[in-house]
Scaffold this motif. Structure first.
Motif, PDB file in Angstrom:
ATOM      1  N   THR A   1      -6.192  -0.897  13.275  1.00 39.46           N
ATOM      2  CA  THR A   1      -5.510   0.057  13.221  1.00 39.46           C
ATOM      3  C   THR A   1      -6.789   1.123  13.350  1.00 39.46           C
ATOM      4  O   THR A   1      -8.685   0.291  12.502  1.00 39.46           O
ATOM      5  CB  THR A   1      -5.090   0.212  11.680  1.00 39.46           C
ATOM      6  N   ILE A   2      -7.365   2.385  13.493  1.00 38.26           N
ATOM      7  CA  ILE A   2      -8.185   2.867  13.589  1.00 38.26           C
ATOM      8  C   ILE A   2      -8.087   4.558  12.690  1.00 38.26           C
ATOM      9  O   ILE A   2      -7.313   5.038  13.562  1.00 38.26           O
ATOM     10  CB  ILE A   2      -9.495   3.292  14.804  1.00 38.26           C
ATOM     11  N   ASP A   3      -8.019   4.656  11.648  1.00 37.49           N
ATOM     12  CA  ASP A   3      -8.417   5.978  11.421  1.00 37.49           C
ATOM     13  C   ASP A   3      -9.439   6.550   9.825  1.00 37.49           C
ATOM     14  O   ASP A   3     -10.372   6.107   9.852  1.00 37.49           O
ATOM     15  CB  ASP A   3      -7.097   6.393  10.000  1.00 37.49           C
ATOM     16  N   SER A   4      -9.613   8.081   9.465  1.00 34.11           N
ATOM     17  CA  SER A   4     -10.094   7.651   8.880  1.00 34.11           C
ATOM     18  C   SER A   4     -10.325   7.494   7.322  1.00 34.11           C
ATOM     19  O   SER A   4      -9.014   6.580   6.870  1.00 34.11           O
ATOM     20  CB  SER A   4     -10.260   9.387   8.415  1.00 34.11           C
ATOM     21  N   ALA A   5     -11.388   7.232   7.034  1.00 30.32           N
ATOM     22  CA  ALA A   5     -11.503   6.478   5.682  1.00 30.32           C
ATOM     23  C   ALA A   5      -9.611   6.859   3.960  1.00 30.32           C
ATOM     24  O   ALA A   5      -9.572   6.271   3.735  1.00 30.32           O
ATOM     25  CB  ALA A   5     -12.933   6.472   5.036  1.00 30.32           C
ATOM     26  N   SER A   6      -9.570   8.380   4.550  1.00 31.50           N
ATOM     27  CA  SER A   6      -9.321   8.762   3.244  1.00 31.50           C
ATOM     28  C   SER A   6      -7.768   8.771   3.892  1.00 31.50           C
ATOM     29  O   SER A   6      -7.113   9.314   3.146  1.00 31.50           O
ATOM     30  CB  SER A   6      -9.264  10.624   3.874  1.00 31.50           C
ATOM     31  N   THR A   7      -7.502   7.926   4.824  1.00 35.19           N
ATOM     32  CA  THR A   7      -5.800   8.147   5.639  1.00 35.19           C
ATOM     33  C   THR A   7      -5.205   6.886   4.735  1.00 35.19           C
ATOM     34  O   THR A   7      -5.858   5.638   4.538  1.00 35.19           O
ATOM     35  CB  THR A   7      -5.615   8.011   6.940  1.00 35.19           C
ATOM     36  N   LEU A   8      -4.161   7.910   4.807  1.00 37.15           N
ATOM     37  CA  LEU A   8      -2.989   6.365   3.877  1.00 37.15           C
ATOM     38  C   LEU A   8      -1.796   6.269   4.448  1.00 37.15           C
ATOM     39  O   LEU A   8      -1.460   5.184   4.597  1.00 37.15           O
ATOM     40  CB  LEU A   8      -2.263   7.349   2.090  1.00 37.15           C
ATOM     41  N   ASP A   9      -1.156   7.215   5.148  1.00 37.21           N
ATOM     42  CA  ASP A   9      -0.134   6.720   5.726  1.00 37.21           C
ATOM     43  C   ASP A   9      -0.374   6.364   7.925  1.00 37.21           C
ATOM     44  O   ASP A   9      -0.533   7.251   8.350  1.00 37.21           O
ATOM     45  CB  ASP A   9       0.585   8.133   5.737  1.00 37.21           C
ATOM     46  N   ILE A  10      -0.940   4.986   7.746  1.00 33.13           N
ATOM     47  CA  ILE A  10      -1.114   4.445   8.879  1.00 33.13           C
ATOM     48  C   ILE A  10      -0.362   3.715   9.247  1.00 33.13           C
ATOM     49  O   ILE A  10       0.403   3.372   9.375  1.00 33.13           O
ATOM     50  CB  ILE A  10      -1.831   3.276   8.560  1.00 33.13           C
ATOM     51  N   ASP A  11       0.104   5.225  11.146  1.00 34.33           N
ATOM     52  CA  ASP A  11       1.735   4.455  11.298  1.00 34.33           C
ATOM     53  C   ASP A  11       1.022   4.288  12.797  1.00 34.33           C
ATOM     54  O   ASP A  11       2.060   4.650  14.144  1.00 34.33           O
ATOM     55  CB  ASP A  11       2.347   6.553  11.984  1.00 34.33           C
ATOM     56  N   ASP A  12      -0.467   4.204  13.368  1.00 38.80           N
ATOM     57  CA  ASP A  12      -0.256   3.409  15.014  1.00 38.80           C
ATOM     58  C   ASP A  12      -1.742   2.297  14.706  1.00 38.80           C
ATOM     59  O   ASP A  12      -2.557   2.297  13.989  1.00 38.80           O
ATOM     60  CB  ASP A  12      -0.889   4.851  16.054  1.00 38.80           C
ATOM     61  N   GLY A  13      -1.032   0.992  15.601  1.00 38.61           N
ATOM     62  CA  GLY A  13      -1.611   0.259  16.087  1.00 38.61           C
ATOM     63  C   GLY A  13      -2.196  -0.182  17.445  1.00 38.61           C
ATOM     64  O   GLY A  13      -1.380   0.217  18.155  1.00 38.61           O
TER      65      GLY A  13
ATOM     66  N   LEU B   1       1.833   0.616   8.180  1.00 36.10           N
ATOM     67  CA  LEU B   1       0.931  -0.809   8.284  1.00 36.10           C
ATOM     68  C   LEU B   1      -0.382  -1.082   7.932  1.00 36.10           C
ATOM     69  O   LEU B   1      -1.340  -0.961   8.616  1.00 36.10           O
ATOM     70  CB  LEU B   1       0.045  -0.056  10.563  1.00 36.10           C
ATOM     71  N   HIS B   2      -0.404  -1.765   7.260  1.00 32.57           N
ATOM     72  CA  HIS B   2      -1.710  -2.609   5.750  1.00 32.57           C
ATOM     73  C   HIS B   2      -1.741  -2.983   6.671  1.00 32.57           C
ATOM     74  O   HIS B   2      -0.691  -4.238   7.387  1.00 32.57           O
ATOM     75  CB  HIS B   2      -0.482  -1.972   4.724  1.00 32.57           C
ATOM     76  N   CYS B   3      -2.688  -3.698   6.183  1.00 35.42           N
ATOM     77  CA  CYS B   3      -3.348  -5.087   6.777  1.00 35.42           C
ATOM     78  C   CYS B   3      -2.504  -6.113   5.936  1.00 35.42           C
ATOM     79  O   CYS B   3      -2.175  -6.766   5.400  1.00 35.42           O
ATOM     80  CB  CYS B   3      -4.582  -5.589   6.439  1.00 35.42           C
ATOM     81  N   TRP B   4      -1.926  -7.838   6.812  1.00 34.53           N
ATOM     82  CA  TRP B   4      -2.108  -8.819   6.746  1.00 34.53           C
ATOM     83  C   TRP B   4      -0.435  -8.930   5.887  1.00 34.53           C
ATOM     84  O   TRP B   4       0.056  -9.340   4.865  1.00 34.53           O
ATOM     85  CB  TRP B   4      -3.352  -9.320   5.870  1.00 34.53           C
ATOM     86  N   GLU B   5       0.325  -7.616   6.478  1.00 36.80           N
ATOM     87  CA  GLU B   5       1.623  -7.713   5.899  1.00 36.80           C
ATOM     88  C   GLU B   5       2.604  -7.333   7.438  1.00 36.80           C
ATOM     89  O   GLU B   5       2.099  -6.822   7.720  1.00 36.80           O
ATOM     90  CB  GLU B   5       1.960  -6.813   4.749  1.00 36.80           C
ATOM     91  N   ASP B   6       3.431  -8.089   6.784  1.00 37.91           N
ATOM     92  CA  ASP B   6       4.296  -8.246   8.326  1.00 37.91           C
ATOM     93  C   ASP B   6       5.201  -6.537   7.862  1.00 37.91           C
ATOM     94  O   ASP B   6       5.227  -5.874   7.278  1.00 37.91           O
ATOM     95  CB  ASP B   6       5.662  -9.100   7.197  1.00 37.91           C
ATOM     96  N   LYS B   7       5.128  -5.891   8.917  1.00 38.51           N
ATOM     97  CA  LYS B   7       5.274  -4.362   9.645  1.00 38.51           C
ATOM     98  C   LYS B   7       6.422  -4.299  10.560  1.00 38.51           C
ATOM     99  O   LYS B   7       5.780  -5.193  11.885  1.00 38.51           O
ATOM    100  CB  LYS B   7       4.612  -3.668   9.498  1.00 38.51           C
ATOM    101  N   TYR B   8       7.384  -3.753  10.584  1.00 38.71           N
ATOM    102  CA  TYR B   8       7.775  -3.397  11.826  1.00 38.71           C
ATOM    103  C   TYR B   8       7.224  -1.686  12.361  1.00 38.71           C
ATOM    104  O   TYR B   8       7.258  -1.073  11.927  1.00 38.71           O
ATOM    105  CB  TYR B   8       9.649  -2.857  10.807  1.00 38.71           C
ATOM    106  N   ALA B   9       7.911  -2.193  13.556  1.00 33.54           N
ATOM    107  CA  ALA B   9       6.619  -1.367  14.706  1.00 33.54           C
ATOM    108  C   ALA B   9       7.687  -1.272  16.056  1.00 33.54           C
ATOM    109  O   ALA B   9       8.520  -1.843  16.184  1.00 33.54           O
ATOM    110  CB  ALA B   9       5.728  -1.860  15.287  1.00 33.54           C
TER     111      ALA B   9
END
Length: 725
Positions: free
Chosen positions: A255-267, A340-348
């Motif tokens: 995932t590539i976002d700005s450092a302040s991004t919390l709602d990460i919706d794409d990888g 979409l946090h790291c190292w967690e099972d996420k639905y996409a």
């Protein structure tokens, strides 16, 4: 005076029972939601009505041997004074609450420009078909059940009558500025309160009921929850039940976002495919790559018809303001469960696609599937740029280099098809302002960064000598990491559109044995933009080409805007000129935009979806973000002016004329990343002419900023060696 009363109330009332039993407070509770930007402001307004309880004093004379609470003794007698609450007049309290609401609505209108008709257009997104022109919102009306719909109507009809009357009774100016200043004195607002946000109707915070809905959705949608007696299954994922949710956790996903991004919706990820070309094993071949774009499966958590979806629909979009971010979903969902946090099972919802040599899509390779993934690396734009610069992105993390190569190929493909990046290779940058509260200073600290809207594309479309001549001392071109993310998301939008167009028609066998084909029932919202009509505007086209050939880059970009047609949304596929694509569907940000979530829903369901239903709040959000950014940029300028006795001047370039009779021009201020209007004091100005302008006046709250020629060289630089733009 009212401010001191309010402060006294807030500090002196600490008995919860006294508060809860106060009829004035009970009537006021919840009546000021979304009329201030802080919960403290709401509470202050509610607690004003603790003063509505009056007392009746009675005096009784009793003997000294009787007990008493408070007394004054005289000749063996005690005089007892008791206070009994009298029943307050509910109608007076209701009238006072309605008056304060009217005052708040009036204060929100500060800085609003234009006719009454244009002001109505600014809030037309708040209109509902259930509303009527003869809406009963007169001064004496009282609505017993107050909810979000009441707030919406209050801001749509903008009844300021009682507010003006109150200002008159207080011997204050009966203007929106007078109302605003009174509310600031009361402590309800502060001088930086975002009134554009308040009048827009966009919810300022999540209500308690909405937060409960979000928490219940999180609990319900968890696959399993341990309880006494064994596993208790809360929710059955339909995609998993149907066996169509693929396990893609083995992919290496970034995932590539700005450092302040919390709602990460794409990888994004790269898959190396086996060689099926028939080459000899010893013959070197270029590996085939499938590029994956993984988008958070928000539909799993907020399916159609759910209460959580209604919470998001009320907002329509996330708002990114200089001081804060207002999310479309409550934070436990947008920043945790869905993200979409790291190292967690996420639905996409995942899309895989291969590219042809020219950068076009191999339509036979498109895969769209619900998935379960696990992100390996959460990277920032700066980190990716550093990894590419140092070579790590081509060795240990070779996938980043492969993604950059694909993005570059895709950009070239779109430019060759006439995209905006090709037509306008040097877009005008924009100042991005942020304001963070510093408790030590007791005020906001403002920072400014100049950014371009997209990669210039100069490496593809322009000659090197022209690129070298481009002048902008403050703006840094878009980086490789931003090019990767931009092109991968655009690729996903084109690919899912082509995937929809490939869906087979259904077959139905009739009684007589005849087979009838039914249409493709899968509908998606295609964003379409017609190409410019250059033939009927040949003279203007020549002027645009002249500006480009003369190296006047920003004037060229400004002039080119007149040719771009509006984008429409339709279930019928069509080309998008600005993208340089045959079709395009926007769906990569379902945590942040309701229309993207609707697109995601459309890939799974055949029931009709009104793809225009979420556009109102999205369109309304844009001027709010613009107004908020302007305020803080103007505040930034105001502080520069106040901190010096010298002229505050900026280097600028003339973009073009907006009014020949008044000698009014559009100018771009390099250091501020600001396009603005300027009335020339020296008559006619040519496009691309550079000027030094000083701040003549600035009023952030009124959104007023004027410039005049600086004293340096009469505002005209002596040296002309640097190109104009």
């Amino acid at each position: 005076m009212m401010g001191r009363h309010a402060a006294g109330i807030a500090n002196s009332r600490s008995d919860d029972d006294n508060v809860d039993n106060n009829i004035g407070y009970q009537l006021a509770q919840g009546r000021f939601v979304d009329l201030t930007t802080t919960i403290e402001g709401e509470h202050l307004l509610e607690r004003l009505f603790l003063l509505t309880t009056a007392t009746t004093t009675t005096t009784t004379t009793i003997n000294n041997d009787d007990s008493s609470i408070s007394s004054s003794q005289s000749d063996g007698e005690t005089v007892v004074t008791s206070s009994t609450p009298s029943q307050p007049n509910k109608r007076i309290i209701q009238y006072a609450i309605t008056t304060l609401q009217s005052l708040l609505i009036y204060g929100m209108q500060i800085g609003v420009k234009g006719s009454e008709e244009s002001q109505k257009k600014m809030v037309r997104h708040l209109f509902r078909r259930t509303d009527t022109d003869n809406h009963n919102n007169n001064n004496n009306s009282w609505i017993s059940h107050w909810d979000s719909e009441c707030i919406r109507r209050l801001k749509f009809y903008r009844d300021t009558t009682l507010g003006k009357q109150l200002l008159g009774q207080l011997i204050r100016k009966r203007t929106s500025k007078g109302a605003y200043e009174l509310l600031v004195e009361m402590g309800v607002w502060d001088r930086h309160t975002d009134v554009a946000l308040l009048r827009s109707g966009f919810p300022v915070r999540f209500t308690d009921d909405e937060l409960v809905i979000s928490m219940e959705a999180e609990k319900k949608m968890m696959k399993k929850e341990e309880e006494e007696g064994g596993d208790y299954e809360y929710y059955k994922d339909p995609d998993e039940i149907l066996g169509i949710r693929c396990d893609l956790r083995e992919q290496k996903i970034y995932t590539i976002d700005s450092a302040s991004t919390l709602d990460i919706d794409d990888g994004i990820a790269v898959e190396v495919l086996g060689d099926d070309s028939g080459h000899d094993d010893h013959e070197a071949t270029t590996p085939r790559h499938r590029y994956w774009i993984h988008i958070a499966d928000v539909d799993r958590w907020a399916p159609r018809g759910s209460k959580l979806l209604s919470v998001a629909e009320r907002r329509g979009t996330s708002l990114y303001l200089p001081t804060m971010t207002l999310c479309m979903f409550p934070p436990n969902m947008s920043s945790e469960v869905m993200s979409l946090h790291c190292w967690e099972d996420k639905y996409a919802l995942s899309l895989g696609v291969e590219l042809n040599e020219d950068g076009s899509i191999d339509e036979s390779s498109i895969i769209v599937t619900p998935s379960i993934i696990q992100v390996d690396y959460r990277l920032t734009y700066d980190q990716v740029d550093e990894m590419l610069d140092e070579g790590v992105g081509y060795l240990e993390e070779w996938q980043l280099g492969a993604l950059l190569a694909a993005a570059t190929k895709r950009r070239s493909h779109r430019v060759n098809r006439g995209s905006t990046e090709g037509m306008v290779p040097f877009p005008i940058p924009k100042g991005m302002v942020t304001a963070n509260y510093d408790s030590n200073l007791g005020d906001y600290e403002i920072s400014l960064k100049i950014e371009t809207t997209h990669n210039s594309g100069a490496n593809i479309t322009t000659e090197m000598e022209l690129c070298d001549a481009h002048y902008d001392p403050y703006c840094t071109p878009v980086s490789s990491s931003q090019l990767i993310v931009t092109e991968m998301m655009i690729l996903a939008g084109e690919a899912i559109g082509k995937w929809q167009m490939q869906q087979p028609t259904q077959e139905r066998e009739e009684v007589d044995g005849q087979v009838q084909l039914l249409p493709n029932v899968l509908k998606l919202p295609f964003r379409r933009q017609p190409a410019p009509d250059f033939k009927s505007r040949e003279k203007e086209k020549k002027q645009m080409d002249f500006l480009y050939n003369m190296g006047k880059r920003y004037p060229h970009a400004w002039y080119a805007r007149r040719f771009f047609n509006r984008v429409d949304v339709s279930e019928e596929p069509g080309p998008h000129f600005g993208m340089g694509l045959d079709c395009y569907v926007q769906w990569s940000s379902p945590i942040r935009r309701i229309t993207d979530l609707q697109s995601q829903e459309g890939t799974k369901e055949i029931d009709p979806i009104d793809y225009t239903s979420g556009l109102g709040m999205i369109f309304a959000g844009r001027p709010v973000q613009s107004s908020s950014s302007n305020y803080w940029l103007f505040e930034y300028i105001r502080r520069l002016v106040n901190n010096t006795d010298e002229e505050v001047m900026f280097e600028s370039v003339v973009l073009g004329c907006t009014n020949k009779d008044r000698f009014q021009y559009a100018v771009y201020i390099y250091e501020l990343g600001l396009e603005h209007r300027y009335l020339s004091e020296i008559g006619k100005l040519d496009e691309g002419k550079k000027l030094w302008l000083k701040v003549a006046s600035v009023n952030p709250k009124m959104e007023l900023l004027t410039f005049s020629l600086a004293s340096r060289s009469g505002g005209i630089p002596k040296s002309t060696s640097a190109p104009a733009a």
